[in-house]
Design an enzyme around this catalytic site. Structure first.
Site, PDB file in Angstrom:
ATOM      1  CG  HIS A 114       7.991  -4.216   5.567  1.00  0.00           C
ATOM      2  ND1 HIS A 114       8.424  -4.812   6.720  1.00  0.00           N
ATOM      3  CD2 HIS A 114       7.286  -3.117   5.949  1.00  0.00           C
ATOM      4  CE1 HIS A 114       7.978  -4.119   7.765  1.00  0.00           C
ATOM      5  NE2 HIS A 114       7.299  -3.077   7.327  1.00  0.00           N
ATOM      6  CE  LYS A 118       7.757   3.625   5.994  1.00  0.00           C
ATOM      7  NZ  LYS A 118       6.890   3.249   7.122  1.00  0.00           N
ATOM      8  CG  HIS A 143       8.490   3.339   1.719  1.00  0.00           C
ATOM      9  ND1 HIS A 143       7.255   3.937   1.809  1.00  0.00           N
ATOM     10  CD2 HIS A 143       8.309   2.054   2.108  1.00  0.00           C
ATOM     11  CE1 HIS A 143       6.384   3.054   2.246  1.00  0.00           C
ATOM     12  NE2 HIS A 143       6.986   1.899   2.443  1.00  0.00           N
ATOM     13  CG  HIS A 167       5.398  -3.216   1.599  1.00  0.00           C
ATOM     14  ND1 HIS A 167       6.589  -2.857   1.012  1.00  0.00           N
ATOM     15  CD2 HIS A 167       5.139  -2.262   2.522  1.00  0.00           C
ATOM     16  CE1 HIS A 167       7.027  -1.739   1.567  1.00  0.00           C
ATOM     17  NE2 HIS A 167       6.162  -1.357   2.483  1.00  0.00           N
ATOM     18  CG  HIS A 168       2.769   0.478   0.816  1.00  0.00           C
ATOM     19  ND1 HIS A 168       1.958   0.659   1.921  1.00  0.00           N
ATOM     20  CD2 HIS A 168       4.046   0.591   1.262  1.00  0.00           C
ATOM     21  CE1 HIS A 168       2.725   0.874   2.990  1.00  0.00           C
ATOM     22  NE2 HIS A 168       3.993   0.835   2.621  1.00  0.00           N
TER      23      HIS A 168
HETATM   24 FE   LIG Z   1       5.893   0.412   3.723  1.00  0.00          FE
END
Ligand SMILES: [Fe+2]
Length: 252
Positions: A114, A118, A143, A167-168
């Site tokens: 995920h 980053k 990211h 995922h955010h």
């Molecule tokens: Fe994340």
């Protein structure tokens, strides 16, 4: 005297001919059966080899994905095993929600990868203990898209790529990067969001001790229907603290 039928000799000859024919049929049928059995054995052997090859391929995929996810985590000493833990929580939540996710093994890859994006975030921002300034947050918030750009052409990841990108996102549509709302957010990403928050809350950080599962559960419940899909929160609530403890202990 007129003959009315075949003689005994002729009948015997006919019987002998029919017997010979029958024997020939039986011989041919026997040979065909043997051949079919050989085909079946060949087919079984081929299936077995195919299955072994598929298993080997899957082991390679898992090893590759783990290597990549470990490379991302290696930069962050504090979140050790975060990806593996959060993947295990997400699989448990997905199963509790009785979603079709459990039938799609590639989804776990998305849980593990995920935060692959980053890799592009500077250390000074990634490890900053204080709250991020708006321009730092804007960079950090890239990211998921950076990660998606890294994995988007990796076909075997399938819908796992949605987890990397989404995922955010938040149930109420105020997340990032696409401000998706409700069920427009891919299911795997909705499941993952609960797991990610659970792990973040229950993991010790240099500046605070992790919450208990009971406290984390309370916080997650409070954010149902704003941050999280309420159906997924309900499913999460059906998993006991004991089961969550076990997952955490297994991964370490
Ligand atoms: Fe994340």
């Amino acid at each position: 005297m007129t003959r009315v039928g075949p003689s005994t000799t002729e009948l015997e000859a006919e019987v002998a001919r029919l017997r010979a024919e029958l024997a020939e049929h039986e011989r041919r049928a026997g040979a065909q059966t043997e051949q079919l059995e050989r085909y079946a054995a060949d087919l079984r052997e081929t299936f077995k080899r195919e299955r072994e090859a598929a298993q080997e391929l899957r082991r390679s995929y898992v090893a590759t994905v783990r290597a990549l996810s470990n490379a991302v985590e290696a930069r962050d000493a504090y979140t050790g095993h975060h990806a593996e833990r959060v993947a295990a929580y997400a699989l448990a939540i997905g199963a509790a929600a009785e979603t079709e996710l459990t039938d799609r093994p590639e989804i776990e890859f998305g849980f593990l990868l995920h935060d692959v994006g980053k890799v592009a975030i500077p250390d000074a921002i990634l490890y900053k203990p204080e709250p991020l300034k708006p321009d730092e947050f804007r960079l950090m918030a890239r990211h998921p898209v950076i990660g998606w750009e890294i994995v988007r052409d990796v076909e075997f990841l399938g819908e796992a790529r949605d987890v990397v990108r989404s995922h955010h996102e938040r149930w109420d549509g105020t997340g990032y990067p696409d401000q998706l709302e409700g069920e427009a957010i891919p299911l795997a990403a909705r499941v993952f969001a609960v797991a990610d928050t659970l792990d973040a809350l229950t993991t010790d950080r240099p500046y605070r001790t992790g919450s208990s599962f009971a406290d984390a559960r309370e916080i997650i419940r409070e954010n149902a229907a704003t941050q999280f899909d309420p159906r997924i929160v309900e499913a999460f609530d059906r998993i006991s603290d004991g089961d969550l403890e076990r997952i955490r202990a297994e991964i370490g």
